[in-house]
Design a protein around this motif. Structure first.
Motif, short mmCIF file in Angstrom:
data_model
loop_
_atom_site.label_atom_id
_atom_site.label_comp_id
_atom_site.label_asym_id
_atom_site.label_seq_id
_atom_site.Cartn_x
_atom_site.Cartn_y
_atom_site.Cartn_z
N SER A 4 -4.46 -4.84 5.20
CA SER A 4 -4.30 -3.79 4.20
C SER A 4 -2.98 -3.09 4.46
CB SER A 4 -5.46 -2.79 4.25
OG SER A 4 -5.49 -2.15 5.51
N GLY A 5 -2.57 -2.29 3.50
CA GLY A 5 -1.37 -1.48 3.67
C GLY A 5 -0.17 -1.95 2.90
N GLY A 6 -0.25 -3.11 2.28
CA GLY A 6 0.89 -3.58 1.50
C GLY A 6 1.12 -2.69 0.29
N SER A 7 2.38 -2.60 -0.11
CA SER A 7 2.72 -1.72 -1.22
C SER A 7 4.12 -2.05 -1.72
CB SER A 7 2.66 -0.26 -0.74
OG SER A 7 2.93 0.64 -1.79
N VAL A 64 7.80 -0.45 -2.13
CA VAL A 64 8.60 0.64 -1.60
C VAL A 64 10.07 0.37 -1.91
CG1 VAL A 64 7.02 1.16 0.28
CG2 VAL A 64 8.87 -0.47 0.65
N GLN A 65 10.86 1.41 -1.78
CA GLN A 65 12.30 1.25 -1.98
C GLN A 65 12.96 0.85 -0.65
OE1 GLN A 65 13.77 4.87 -3.86
NE2 GLN A 65 13.63 3.82 -5.83
N ALA A 66 14.09 0.21 -0.77
CA ALA A 66 14.85 -0.18 0.41
C ALA A 66 15.11 1.05 1.29
CB ALA A 66 16.17 -0.82 0.00
N GLY A 67 14.97 0.84 2.58
CA GLY A 67 15.13 1.92 3.53
C GLY A 67 13.84 2.61 3.89
N GLY A 68 12.79 2.32 3.14
CA GLY A 68 11.50 2.95 3.39
C GLY A 68 10.74 2.29 4.52
N SER A 69 9.53 2.78 4.73
CA SER A 69 8.67 2.29 5.82
C SER A 69 7.28 1.98 5.30
CB SER A 69 8.57 3.34 6.93
OG SER A 69 9.82 3.61 7.50
N LEU A 70 6.62 1.08 5.99
CA LEU A 70 5.23 0.76 5.71
C LEU A 70 4.52 0.44 7.02
CD1 LEU A 70 5.13 -1.68 2.64
CD2 LEU A 70 4.19 0.62 2.74
N ARG A 71 3.23 0.73 7.05
CA ARG A 71 2.41 0.29 8.17
C ARG A 71 1.28 -0.57 7.63
NH1 ARG A 71 -1.19 3.63 12.61
NH2 ARG A 71 -2.59 3.85 10.79
N LEU A 72 1.28 -1.81 8.07
CA LEU A 72 0.21 -2.73 7.71
C LEU A 72 -0.87 -2.69 8.78
CD1 LEU A 72 2.30 -5.83 6.57
CD2 LEU A 72 1.65 -3.80 5.26
N SER A 73 -2.11 -2.87 8.34
CA SER A 73 -3.24 -2.90 9.27
C SER A 73 -3.98 -4.22 9.13
CB SER A 73 -4.20 -1.75 8.97
OG SER A 73 -3.56 -0.50 9.12
N ASP A 96 12.70 -8.39 2.82
CA ASP A 96 11.39 -8.28 3.48
C ASP A 96 10.24 -8.49 2.49
OD1 ASP A 96 12.75 -5.60 5.42
OD2 ASP A 96 12.36 -7.66 6.11
N THR A 97 10.56 -8.60 1.22
CA THR A 97 9.54 -8.82 0.21
C THR A 97 8.83 -10.15 0.47
OG1 THR A 97 10.68 -7.53 -1.47
CG2 THR A 97 9.13 -9.21 -2.24
N ALA A 98 7.51 -10.07 0.59
CA ALA A 98 6.72 -11.26 0.92
C ALA A 98 5.25 -10.88 0.94
CB ALA A 98 7.12 -11.82 2.29
N VAL A 99 4.42 -11.89 1.03
CA VAL A 99 3.01 -11.68 1.36
C VAL A 99 2.90 -11.73 2.88
CG1 VAL A 99 0.65 -12.50 1.14
CG2 VAL A 99 2.23 -12.72 -0.79
N TYR A 100 2.31 -10.71 3.44
CA TYR A 100 2.18 -10.61 4.89
C TYR A 100 0.76 -10.99 5.29
CZ TYR A 100 6.76 -8.53 5.35
OH TYR A 100 8.12 -8.33 5.34
N TYR A 101 0.67 -11.91 6.26
CA TYR A 101 -0.61 -12.44 6.70
C TYR A 101 -0.85 -12.07 8.16
CZ TYR A 101 -0.36 -15.46 2.58
OH TYR A 101 -0.27 -15.95 1.31
N CYS A 102 -2.08 -11.71 8.43
CA CYS A 102 -2.51 -11.48 9.80
C CYS A 102 -3.15 -12.76 10.33
CB CYS A 102 -3.51 -10.33 9.85
SG CYS A 102 -4.07 -9.89 11.51
N ALA A 103 -2.93 -13.04 11.60
CA ALA A 103 -3.45 -14.25 12.21
C ALA A 103 -4.07 -13.92 13.56
CB ALA A 103 -2.33 -15.26 12.41
N ALA A 104 -5.14 -14.60 13.90
CA ALA A 104 -5.81 -14.38 15.17
C ALA A 104 -6.16 -15.72 15.81
CB ALA A 104 -7.08 -13.55 14.96
N THR A 149 6.47 -5.38 -1.36
CA THR A 149 7.60 -5.53 -2.27
C THR A 149 8.60 -4.42 -2.00
OG1 THR A 149 6.17 -6.52 -3.96
CG2 THR A 149 8.33 -5.72 -4.67
N VAL A 150 9.85 -4.81 -1.73
CA VAL A 150 10.90 -3.84 -1.43
C VAL A 150 11.95 -3.94 -2.52
CG1 VAL A 150 12.56 -3.00 0.25
CG2 VAL A 150 10.46 -4.15 1.03
N SER A 151 12.17 -2.85 -3.21
CA SER A 151 13.14 -2.83 -4.30
C SER A 151 14.43 -2.16 -3.84
CB SER A 151 12.57 -2.11 -5.50
OG SER A 151 12.21 -0.78 -5.16
N SER A 152 15.53 -2.64 -4.42
CA SER A 152 16.85 -2.10 -4.03
C SER A 152 17.21 -0.89 -4.86
CB SER A 152 17.91 -3.19 -4.19
OG SER A 152 17.92 -3.66 -5.52
#
Length: 119
Positions: free
Chosen positions: A7-10, A12-21, A88-96, A116-119
């Motif tokens: 979770s946590g994908g969103s 954001v604009q370039a330069g921003g931050s995100l935390r994925l869980s 950095d725009t992509a689908v982010y996958y967690c792996a275990a 998704t990161v927009s310029s």
């Protein structure tokens, strides 16, 4: 039954931050990590962390902008991403699994979360 849920994908604009869980339930794994897949590209390794948190690995291209951490009491692994770029725009996958790395055979994957990161 093992479940890996990101979770946590969103957007954001370039330069921003995100935390994925990533919540991993149904088993304890030696390592957990994050991969990403951009449109038209292969899935690539981002970072991994051992169960103890003492062993951490990053892809060279994200070092300094990304931090992986975990809270075993919550069965959760986090990926803090700063100074985000459009690439950095992509689908982010967690792996275990037993080992999580660039060429590892992954035991369990999550369904992915879109960043998704927009310029």
């Amino acid at each position: 039954q093992v479940q890996v849920v990101e979770s946590g994908g969103s957007s954001v604009q370039a330069g921003g931050s995100l935390r994925l869980s990533c919540v991993v339930s149904g088993g304890n794994f030696r390592a957990t990590g994050w991969f990403r897949q951009a449109p038209g590209k292969e899935r690539e390794f981002i970072a991994s962390i051992s169960w103890s948190g003492r062993s951490i690995n990053y892809q060279d291209s994200v070092k300094g902008r990304v931090t992986i951490s975990r809270d075993n009491a919550k069965n959760t692994v986090y990926l803090q991403m700063n100074s985000l770029k459009p690439e950095d725009t992509a689908v982010y996958y967690c792996a275990a699994g037993v080992v999580v790395g660039p060429s590892s055979t992954i035991d369990y994957w999550g369904q992915g979360t879109q960043v998704t990161v927009s310029s």
